[in-house]
Design a protein around this motif. Structure first.
Motif, PDB file in Angstrom:
ATOM      1  N   LEU A   1       3.160   6.324   8.049  1.00  8.27           N
ATOM      2  CA  LEU A   1       1.884   6.699   7.452  1.00  8.27           C
ATOM      3  C   LEU A   1       0.676   6.386   8.323  1.00  8.27           C
ATOM      4  O   LEU A   1      -0.392   6.958   8.126  1.00  8.27           O
ATOM      5  N   GLY A   2       0.834   5.453   9.254  1.00  8.95           N
ATOM      6  CA  GLY A   2      -0.271   5.107  10.142  1.00  8.95           C
ATOM      7  C   GLY A   2      -1.102   3.959   9.618  1.00  8.95           C
ATOM      8  O   GLY A   2      -1.175   3.705   8.416  1.00  8.95           O
ATOM      9  N   MET A   3      -1.749   3.232  10.558  1.00  6.66           N
ATOM     10  CA  MET A   3      -2.529   2.054  10.195  1.00  6.66           C
ATOM     11  C   MET A   3      -3.767   2.418   9.391  1.00  6.66           C
ATOM     12  O   MET A   3      -4.154   1.701   8.470  1.00  6.66           O
ATOM     13  N   HIS A   4      -4.412   3.530   9.744  1.00  9.33           N
ATOM     14  CA  HIS A   4      -5.625   3.914   9.031  1.00  9.33           C
ATOM     15  C   HIS A   4      -5.337   4.205   7.564  1.00  9.33           C
ATOM     16  O   HIS A   4      -6.003   3.687   6.665  1.00  9.33           O
ATOM     17  N   TRP A   5      -4.357   5.040   7.318  1.00  9.88           N
ATOM     18  CA  TRP A   5      -4.068   5.437   5.942  1.00  9.88           C
ATOM     19  C   TRP A   5      -3.656   4.236   5.091  1.00  9.88           C
ATOM     20  O   TRP A   5      -4.161   4.032   3.984  1.00  9.88           O
ATOM     21  N   LEU A   6      -2.742   3.427   5.623  1.00 12.30           N
ATOM     22  CA  LEU A   6      -2.250   2.280   4.843  1.00 12.30           C
ATOM     23  C   LEU A   6      -3.353   1.271   4.568  1.00 12.30           C
ATOM     24  O   LEU A   6      -3.503   0.790   3.437  1.00 12.30           O
TER      25      LEU A   6
ATOM     26  N   ALA B   1       6.279  -9.896   0.451  1.00 12.59           N
ATOM     27  CA  ALA B   1       6.957  -8.628   0.179  1.00 12.59           C
ATOM     28  C   ALA B   1       6.175  -7.453   0.735  1.00 12.59           C
ATOM     29  O   ALA B   1       6.735  -6.543   1.370  1.00 12.59           O
ATOM     30  N   SER B   2       4.851  -7.457   0.543  1.00  6.03           N
ATOM     31  CA  SER B   2       4.052  -6.332   1.018  1.00  6.03           C
ATOM     32  C   SER B   2       3.962  -6.317   2.540  1.00  6.03           C
ATOM     33  O   SER B   2       3.837  -5.249   3.152  1.00  6.03           O
TER      34      SER B   2
ATOM     35  N   ALA C   1       5.349  -3.188   7.304  1.00  4.56           N
ATOM     36  CA  ALA C   1       6.016  -3.032   8.595  1.00  4.56           C
ATOM     37  C   ALA C   1       6.919  -1.804   8.609  1.00  4.56           C
ATOM     38  O   ALA C   1       7.069  -1.142   9.648  1.00  4.56           O
ATOM     39  N   ARG C   2       7.500  -1.473   7.462  1.00  6.74           N
ATOM     40  CA  ARG C   2       8.383  -0.311   7.380  1.00  6.74           C
ATOM     41  C   ARG C   2       7.609   1.005   7.276  1.00  6.74           C
ATOM     42  O   ARG C   2       8.057   2.047   7.743  1.00  6.74           O
TER      43      ARG C   2
ATOM     44  N   MET D   1       9.848 -11.340  17.133  1.00  3.46           N
ATOM     45  CA  MET D   1       8.665 -11.342  16.277  1.00  3.46           C
ATOM     46  C   MET D   1       9.035 -11.121  14.812  1.00  3.46           C
ATOM     47  O   MET D   1       8.384 -11.664  13.913  1.00  3.46           O
ATOM     48  N   SER D   2      10.057 -10.339  14.544  1.00  6.80           N
ATOM     49  CA  SER D   2      10.488 -10.138  13.167  1.00  6.80           C
ATOM     50  C   SER D   2      10.989 -11.446  12.554  1.00  6.80           C
ATOM     51  O   SER D   2      10.670 -11.781  11.408  1.00  6.80           O
ATOM     52  N   LEU D   3      11.757 -12.201  13.329  1.00  8.04           N
ATOM     53  CA  LEU D   3      12.263 -13.478  12.830  1.00  8.04           C
ATOM     54  C   LEU D   3      11.127 -14.485  12.631  1.00  8.04           C
ATOM     55  O   LEU D   3      11.112 -15.227  11.642  1.00  8.04           O
TER      56      LEU D   3
END
Length: 424
Positions: free
Chosen positions: A295-300, A283-284, A289-290, A155-157
């Protein structure tokens, strides 16, 4: 540009299953699946440089009408997604993918020989329906064959393809125009789809585990759909995702007019400007992904959304200060910042929408793909059709949809932003 995808519910028995002894090896497998994704993505952005030539060929009076070449494609793309998931669970991935490719290739030929602009729009709808198969089934095929770290590696590729293709697609379209006609843009789509059809036919076996085939059942699909709609998180974050897709589609639909024929007159430099903005999104996506595990999905996603609205308001202010025509470098800087921020919302919204419906992941993801794509195409067309020779419609559209998205997210979480507030 990235669209909503179909996910497969993890199953403990599949997690431990060995890789099949037949079929392509790891590198070739990644190449085939990446090409499935590329055909979907490139069919949107590589047509943008051909807008002026198409307008001249069919004597299109309103240049804004050319945007419908993007929006009707997305309508077909969204409608197709709700079909391919359940069909592939019953009939198998291979048969359904090959049928979708036949639809895509036939529609591409129809586009090449369209006698009118209306016929060209019809061909684009069918192209979208066909392309949806590659988008849905690529993820299913990966999940069929790989699990755990191997799946993450694949999936990364494949994700890298979605970061690169939108950057290069307009340049490919521009290169095809050097052959003398907009038809060559569709020739490139036909060639790419043809290579995929031959390669897939010769090398990719059926990947669906026989014990996981499901009979087609309208009753079961209806039950899964009701469960999906009744989930506050799924409906809320799905709606939020669709609104953010609307921002992307509004920009993509009017990008050629903003950067080339209607405002900045970049000519051959249009693909470079488009690639710069797409690069910010890429880039973002990698940064997200990193950071998401830390930080978690909610916070980001919540922080990214608030920052997106703030930058969109700056974008509107800049547009007003320069009467709709700010310096190119300034507009590109602010627009790239907004595209950078939008990639902190969309992948996380997608994951949050799917989180409560794991037991019906196939049907849920097909429905979400259908819902978010059509919602995005509808709102994106409103932004695109508002183009008036200035950058203001894009800025106002971003600010308006971003604010509406923030309200939807606040409703979804019952006002509890930046931390998990609900579970279903």
């Amino acid at each position: 540009m990235t669209a909503p995808f179909r996910s497969i519910r993890p199953d403990p028995s599949i997690e431990q299953a060995p890789h099949p002894a037949h079929g392509p090896g790891f590198r070739e497998f990644v190449g085939i699946v990446a090409l499935m994704m590329a055909v979907t993505a490139i069919s949107i952005d590589n047509l943008l440089p051909a807008f002026p030539a198409i307008r001249e060929r069919f004597s299109v009076a309103d240049p804004n009408s050319l945007q419908f070449l993007i929006y009707v494609y997305m309508i077909g793309f969204g409608a197709g997604q709700i079909l391919y998931g359940p069909l592939s669970d019953s009939l198998g991935r291979r048969k359904v993918l090959l049928v979708s490719l036949c639809v895509y290739l036939g529609a591409t030929v129809l586009a090449m020989f369209s006698p009118s602009f209306g016929w060209l729009l019809a061909a684009r709808i069918l192209q979208g329906v066909g392309a949806a198969g590659g988008r849905v089934l690529s993820l299913a095929i990966v999940r069929d064959r790989y699990a755990g770290r191997a799946m993450a590696s694949v999936m990364s590729l494949i994700t890298m393809v979605f970061l690169i293709v939108p950057m290069l697609a307009p340049a490919l379209g521009q290169a095809m125009l050097l052959f003398g006609s907009w038809v060559w843009v569709f020739v490139s789509m036909l060639a790419l789809g043809g290579v995929l059809a031959v390669w897939f036919t010769l090398r990719m076996p059926e990947t669906l585990h026989p014990e996981y085939r499901r009979p087609l059942s309208l009753t079961a699909m209806g039950q899964a759909l009701r469960l999906t709609i009744r989930s506050r998180a799924t409906l809320g974050y799905g709606t939020a995702l669709g609104l953010m897709v609307g921002c992307i589609m509004g920009y993509v639909g009017s990008a050629e007019q903003v950067f080339d024929s209607g405002l900045y007159r970049l000519g051959g430099w249009f693909p470079a400007a488009f690639a710069l903005v797409a690069g910010a999104m890429g880039a973002s996506t990698l940064i997200n992904a990193r950071l998401v595990e830390r930080l978690g999905m909610h916070w980001l996603s919540h922080a990214g959304l608030i920052a997106f609205v703030a930058v969109a308001l700056v974008q509107v202010g800049i547009g007003l200060a320069w009467h709709g025509h700010p310096p190119l470098w300034l507009f590109l800087t602010v627009l790239s910042a907004n595209q950078f921020l939008i990639s902190f919302t969309m992948p996380n919204f997608q994951a949050l929408a799917m989180q409560p419906v794991g037991e019906v992941a196939g049907t849920a993801s097909s429905f979400l793909g259908f819902y978010t794509t059509l919602l995005g195409a509808a709102f994106g067309s409103v932004i695109g059709q508002s183009f008036d020779g200035t950058v203001l419609p894009v800025g106002v559209g971003y600010a308006g949809l971003g604010s509406l998205t923030l309200a939807v997210v606040a409703w979804t979480e019952r006002g509890r932003l930046f931390r998990p507030g609900i579970s279903g």
